[in-house]
Motif scaffolding. Structure first.
Motif, PDB file in Angstrom:
ATOM      1  N   LEU A  16      49.530  30.941  30.221  1.00 31.19           N
ATOM      2  CA  LEU A  16      49.381  32.385  30.146  1.00 31.19           C
ATOM      3  C   LEU A  16      50.697  33.028  29.745  1.00 31.19           C
ATOM      4  O   LEU A  16      51.774  32.523  30.048  1.00 31.19           O
ATOM      5  N   THR A  17      50.612  34.175  29.058  1.00 28.04           N
ATOM      6  CA  THR A  17      51.828  34.931  28.778  1.00 28.04           C
ATOM      7  C   THR A  17      52.337  35.527  30.089  1.00 28.04           C
ATOM      8  O   THR A  17      51.610  35.590  31.095  1.00 28.04           O
ATOM      9  N   ALA A  18      53.584  35.988  30.075  1.00 28.85           N
ATOM     10  CA  ALA A  18      54.163  36.587  31.281  1.00 28.85           C
ATOM     11  C   ALA A  18      53.343  37.786  31.737  1.00 28.85           C
ATOM     12  O   ALA A  18      53.098  37.967  32.938  1.00 28.85           O
ATOM     13  N   LEU A  19      52.896  38.629  30.785  1.00 28.93           N
ATOM     14  CA  LEU A  19      52.098  39.802  31.147  1.00 28.93           C
ATOM     15  C   LEU A  19      50.761  39.382  31.740  1.00 28.93           C
ATOM     16  O   LEU A  19      50.332  39.924  32.771  1.00 28.93           O
ATOM     17  N   GLN A  20      50.092  38.412  31.100  1.00 27.33           N
ATOM     18  CA  GLN A  20      48.804  37.960  31.612  1.00 27.33           C
ATOM     19  C   GLN A  20      48.939  37.366  33.010  1.00 27.33           C
ATOM     20  O   GLN A  20      48.119  37.624  33.890  1.00 27.33           O
ATOM     21  N   ARG A  21      49.984  36.578  33.218  1.00 24.91           N
ATOM     22  CA  ARG A  21      50.203  35.983  34.544  1.00 24.91           C
ATOM     23  C   ARG A  21      50.467  37.065  35.585  1.00 24.91           C
ATOM     24  O   ARG A  21      49.961  36.997  36.702  1.00 24.91           O
ATOM     25  N   ARG A  22      51.246  38.079  35.213  1.00 28.29           N
ATOM     26  CA  ARG A  22      51.527  39.171  36.159  1.00 28.29           C
ATOM     27  C   ARG A  22      50.249  39.897  36.548  1.00 28.29           C
ATOM     28  O   ARG A  22      50.046  40.231  37.722  1.00 28.29           O
ATOM     29  N   ILE A  23      49.380  40.147  35.576  1.00 30.34           N
ATOM     30  CA  ILE A  23      48.161  40.897  35.874  1.00 30.34           C
ATOM     31  C   ILE A  23      47.205  40.056  36.720  1.00 30.34           C
ATOM     32  O   ILE A  23      46.581  40.564  37.659  1.00 30.34           O
ATOM     33  N   VAL A  24      47.091  38.760  36.422  1.00 37.55           N
ATOM     34  CA  VAL A  24      46.296  37.887  37.283  1.00 37.55           C
ATOM     35  C   VAL A  24      46.856  37.920  38.703  1.00 37.55           C
ATOM     36  O   VAL A  24      46.109  38.026  39.685  1.00 37.55           O
ATOM     37  N   ARG A  25      48.176  37.830  38.794  1.00 40.69           N
ATOM     38  CA  ARG A  25      48.835  37.876  40.106  1.00 40.69           C
ATOM     39  C   ARG A  25      48.499  39.162  40.845  1.00 40.69           C
ATOM     40  O   ARG A  25      48.151  39.148  42.032  1.00 40.69           O
ATOM     41  N   THR A  53      48.182  49.603  34.280  1.00 42.63           N
ATOM     42  CA  THR A  53      48.124  49.025  32.944  1.00 42.63           C
ATOM     43  C   THR A  53      46.835  49.478  32.278  1.00 42.63           C
ATOM     44  O   THR A  53      46.052  50.239  32.853  1.00 42.63           O
ATOM     45  N   SER A  54      46.586  49.005  31.053  1.00 44.45           N
ATOM     46  CA  SER A  54      45.368  49.369  30.347  1.00 44.45           C
ATOM     47  C   SER A  54      44.244  48.398  30.688  1.00 44.45           C
ATOM     48  O   SER A  54      44.467  47.354  31.306  1.00 44.45           O
ATOM     49  N   ARG A  55      43.032  48.721  30.250  1.00 39.88           N
ATOM     50  CA  ARG A  55      41.881  47.887  30.591  1.00 39.88           C
ATOM     51  C   ARG A  55      41.882  46.559  29.830  1.00 39.88           C
ATOM     52  O   ARG A  55      41.348  45.568  30.335  1.00 39.88           O
ATOM     53  N   THR A  56      42.473  46.525  28.629  1.00 37.24           N
ATOM     54  CA  THR A  56      42.389  45.311  27.815  1.00 37.24           C
ATOM     55  C   THR A  56      43.028  44.101  28.489  1.00 37.24           C
ATOM     56  O   THR A  56      42.391  43.044  28.626  1.00 37.24           O
ATOM     57  N   PRO A  57      44.300  44.176  28.939  1.00 38.12           N
ATOM     58  CA  PRO A  57      44.875  43.004  29.620  1.00 38.12           C
ATOM     59  C   PRO A  57      44.189  42.689  30.941  1.00 38.12           C
ATOM     60  O   PRO A  57      44.149  41.532  31.362  1.00 38.12           O
ATOM     61  N   VAL A  58      43.634  43.709  31.601  1.00 39.64           N
ATOM     62  CA  VAL A  58      42.882  43.460  32.836  1.00 39.64           C
ATOM     63  C   VAL A  58      41.644  42.629  32.528  1.00 39.64           C
ATOM     64  O   VAL A  58      41.312  41.683  33.246  1.00 39.64           O
ATOM     65  N   ASN A  59      40.969  42.954  31.422  1.00 41.60           N
ATOM     66  CA  ASN A  59      39.779  42.194  31.021  1.00 41.60           C
ATOM     67  C   ASN A  59      40.126  40.733  30.746  1.00 41.60           C
ATOM     68  O   ASN A  59      39.393  39.821  31.137  1.00 41.60           O
ATOM     69  N   VAL A  60      41.269  40.508  30.068  1.00 44.75           N
ATOM     70  CA  VAL A  60      41.707  39.134  29.799  1.00 44.75           C
ATOM     71  C   VAL A  60      41.956  38.391  31.104  1.00 44.75           C
ATOM     72  O   VAL A  60      41.554  37.227  31.267  1.00 44.75           O
ATOM     73  N   ALA A  61      42.610  39.052  32.053  1.00 43.16           N
ATOM     74  CA  ALA A  61      42.900  38.415  33.343  1.00 43.16           C
ATOM     75  C   ALA A  61      41.611  38.112  34.107  1.00 43.16           C
ATOM     76  O   ALA A  61      41.479  37.048  34.729  1.00 43.16           O
ATOM     77  N   LEU A  62      40.645  39.026  34.076  1.00 44.36           N
ATOM     78  CA  LEU A  62      39.368  38.794  34.748  1.00 44.36           C
ATOM     79  C   LEU A  62      38.629  37.614  34.118  1.00 44.36           C
ATOM     80  O   LEU A  62      38.011  36.803  34.823  1.00 44.36           O
ATOM     81  N   ALA A  92      46.466  31.982  45.350  1.00 38.08           N
ATOM     82  CA  ALA A  92      47.559  32.920  45.616  1.00 38.08           C
ATOM     83  C   ALA A  92      48.897  32.212  45.583  1.00 38.08           C
ATOM     84  O   ALA A  92      49.880  32.738  45.056  1.00 38.08           O
ATOM     85  N   HIS A  93      48.934  31.016  46.143  1.00 37.25           N
ATOM     86  CA  HIS A  93      50.196  30.271  46.130  1.00 37.25           C
ATOM     87  C   HIS A  93      50.612  29.948  44.700  1.00 37.25           C
ATOM     88  O   HIS A  93      51.790  30.046  44.352  1.00 37.25           O
ATOM     89  N   GLU A  94      49.640  29.583  43.859  1.00 38.58           N
ATOM     90  CA  GLU A  94      49.951  29.244  42.468  1.00 38.58           C
ATOM     91  C   GLU A  94      50.534  30.436  41.722  1.00 38.58           C
ATOM     92  O   GLU A  94      51.503  30.300  40.979  1.00 38.58           O
ATOM     93  N   PHE A  95      49.943  31.616  41.909  1.00 41.82           N
ATOM     94  CA  PHE A  95      50.353  32.774  41.133  1.00 41.82           C
ATOM     95  C   PHE A  95      51.353  33.670  41.839  1.00 41.82           C
ATOM     96  O   PHE A  95      52.015  34.482  41.196  1.00 41.82           O
ATOM     97  N   LEU A  96      51.470  33.542  43.173  1.00 42.38           N
ATOM     98  CA  LEU A  96      52.265  34.511  43.921  1.00 42.38           C
ATOM     99  C   LEU A  96      53.435  33.905  44.679  1.00 42.38           C
ATOM    100  O   LEU A  96      54.240  34.626  45.250  1.00 42.38           O
ATOM    101  N   ALA A  97      53.555  32.598  44.684  1.00 40.70           N
ATOM    102  CA  ALA A  97      54.665  31.990  45.413  1.00 40.70           C
ATOM    103  C   ALA A  97      55.991  32.218  44.704  1.00 40.70           C
ATOM    104  O   ALA A  97      57.039  32.330  45.323  1.00 40.70           O
ATOM    105  N   THR A  98      55.964  32.290  43.368  1.00 36.98           N
ATOM    106  CA  THR A  98      57.169  32.558  42.587  1.00 36.98           C
ATOM    107  C   THR A  98      56.843  33.565  41.499  1.00 36.98           C
ATOM    108  O   THR A  98      55.697  33.664  41.073  1.00 36.98           O
ATOM    109  N   PRO A  99      57.827  34.350  41.041  1.00 35.73           N
ATOM    110  CA  PRO A  99      57.579  35.282  39.959  1.00 35.73           C
ATOM    111  C   PRO A  99      57.183  34.560  38.677  1.00 35.73           C
ATOM    112  O   PRO A  99      57.184  33.334  38.588  1.00 35.73           O
ATOM    113  N   ASP A 100      56.874  35.337  37.638  1.00 38.85           N
ATOM    114  CA  ASP A 100      56.152  34.782  36.506  1.00 38.85           C
ATOM    115  C   ASP A 100      57.019  34.164  35.420  1.00 38.85           C
ATOM    116  O   ASP A 100      56.480  33.531  34.531  1.00 38.85           O
ATOM    117  N   GLU A 101      58.310  34.314  35.414  1.00 43.22           N
ATOM    118  CA  GLU A 101      59.115  33.854  34.289  1.00 43.22           C
ATOM    119  C   GLU A 101      60.325  33.073  34.795  1.00 43.22           C
ATOM    120  O   GLU A 101      61.293  33.647  35.291  1.00 43.22           O
TER     121      GLU A 101
END
Length: 313
Positions: A16-25, A53-62, A92-101
């Motif tokens: 995932l891109t940094a933005l996509q990972r952040r939004i999933v997080r 954020t906008s709806r488009t990256p949210v849709n990708v994360a969903l 949550a541990h996968e996406f939230l234990a450490t920041p995205d980059e």
């Protein structure tokens, strides 16, 4: 029972891109804070508003979460949780234990420890961190957006002051204690009832159980959301910008420090609830006094009593 589209194969989190990972997080964090149950619907527009954020990256994360089996998708009705949010601990541990980059973290760490000079260029950073030019440029753009680096007159970059000492950390809290209560007392202040109730629910969850189980990043981001939302209600763009800017700089320190402060976060959440209750009751003078005391107590705990920087790993 709504028909659902079969989940596609999900890319690994590292793809995932940094933005996509952040939004999933952020979405995973919201689901856990709201203690959502299997079958609850996740509305794109509401999520986009809550995480800014906008709806488009949210849709990708969903879609990514649906591919992981966390959500089901009905083409006509949207996305729904396939199991209770309380069961998402491993995700949550996968996406939230450490920041995205990772490179962002390494640069921040080296700045905090004083091992990275004030002036750098892309070639130096590529060599130092064995990173491709595209990754270095992307991270520099993010750091520039967060305002702790700027382009030099030539081809290099110059780092700006950050919270890298106890004195700087103390100064940040003095600044916050000055502007945040002022925003709450502003004549233009107006609390959004839906946002207020959402904040109150999040803080109750943290105070009752979440402080034991949610990740350090979730705890910090919940605190930022509380303070930045109240600043937004001031309807003063400079107060909101000031709070957001300070939070951006605090992230560099707080991501490393929150693992040690779970009992403190429990007490902090209780204080947040009392402040929100005062706002809901229309007593903004009381709320402002509570908010100022809350920030002053945090300053004494983190800086004047324990010295955050000597406790860093």
């Amino acid at each position: 029972m709504p028909s659902t589209t079969p989940p596609a194969s999900a890319p690994a989190a590292t793809d995932l891109t940094a933005l996509q990972r952040r939004i999933v997080r952020d979405i995973v964090s919201l689901m856990r804070h709201d203690n959502l149950k299997a079958g609850d619907r996740l509305a794109e527009l509401s999520i986009a508003r809550q995480i800014g954020t906008s709806r488009t990256p949210v849709n990708v994360a969903l879609q990514h979460l649906a591919a992981l089996g966390v959500l089901t998708h009905d083409p006509n009705r949207g996305h729904f949780l396939s199991r209770d949010a309380s069961e998402l601990g491993s995700l949550a541990h996968e996406f939230l234990a450490t920041p995205d980059e990772p490179l962002y973290l390494r640069i921040a760490e080296d700045r905090l420890t004083g091992t990275l000079p004030d002036a750098v260029n892309e070639i130096d950073l590529m060599r130092r961190y064995d990173a491709p030019r595209g990754t270095v440029r992307r991270v520099l753009a993010r750091i520039q957006q967060e305002e702790w680096i700027e382009k030099s007159a030539g081809h290099g970059w110059t780092f700006l002051p950050i919270i890298d000492s106890n004195q700087a950390y103390e100064e940040s809290y003095v600044f916050r204690a000055a502007i945040e209560p002022t925003g709450l007392l502003s004549p233009s202040f107006h609390a959004d009832p839906e946002e207020l109730e959402n904040l109150r629910q999040h803080q109750r969850f943290i105070a009752e159980q979440g402080y034991r189980s949610i990740t350090p990043i979730e705890l910090f981001e919940a605190s930022c959301r509380f303070h930045e939302t109240i600043a937004k209600w001031s309807n003063n763009r400079f107060i909101l910008q000031g709070v957001r800017r300070t939070d951006q700089l605090r992230r560099l320190v707080e991501y490393r420090h929150f693992t040690r402060d779970r009992d403190f976060r429990h007490d902090q959440a209780l204080e947040h609830i009392v402040i929100l209750d005062a706002i809901a009751a229309g007593d903004r003078v009381k709320a402002a006094n509570l908010l100022r005391r809350h920030l002053e107590d945090a300053l004494r705990d983190k800086v004047l009593t324990r010295n955050v920087f000597t406790e860093m790993p």
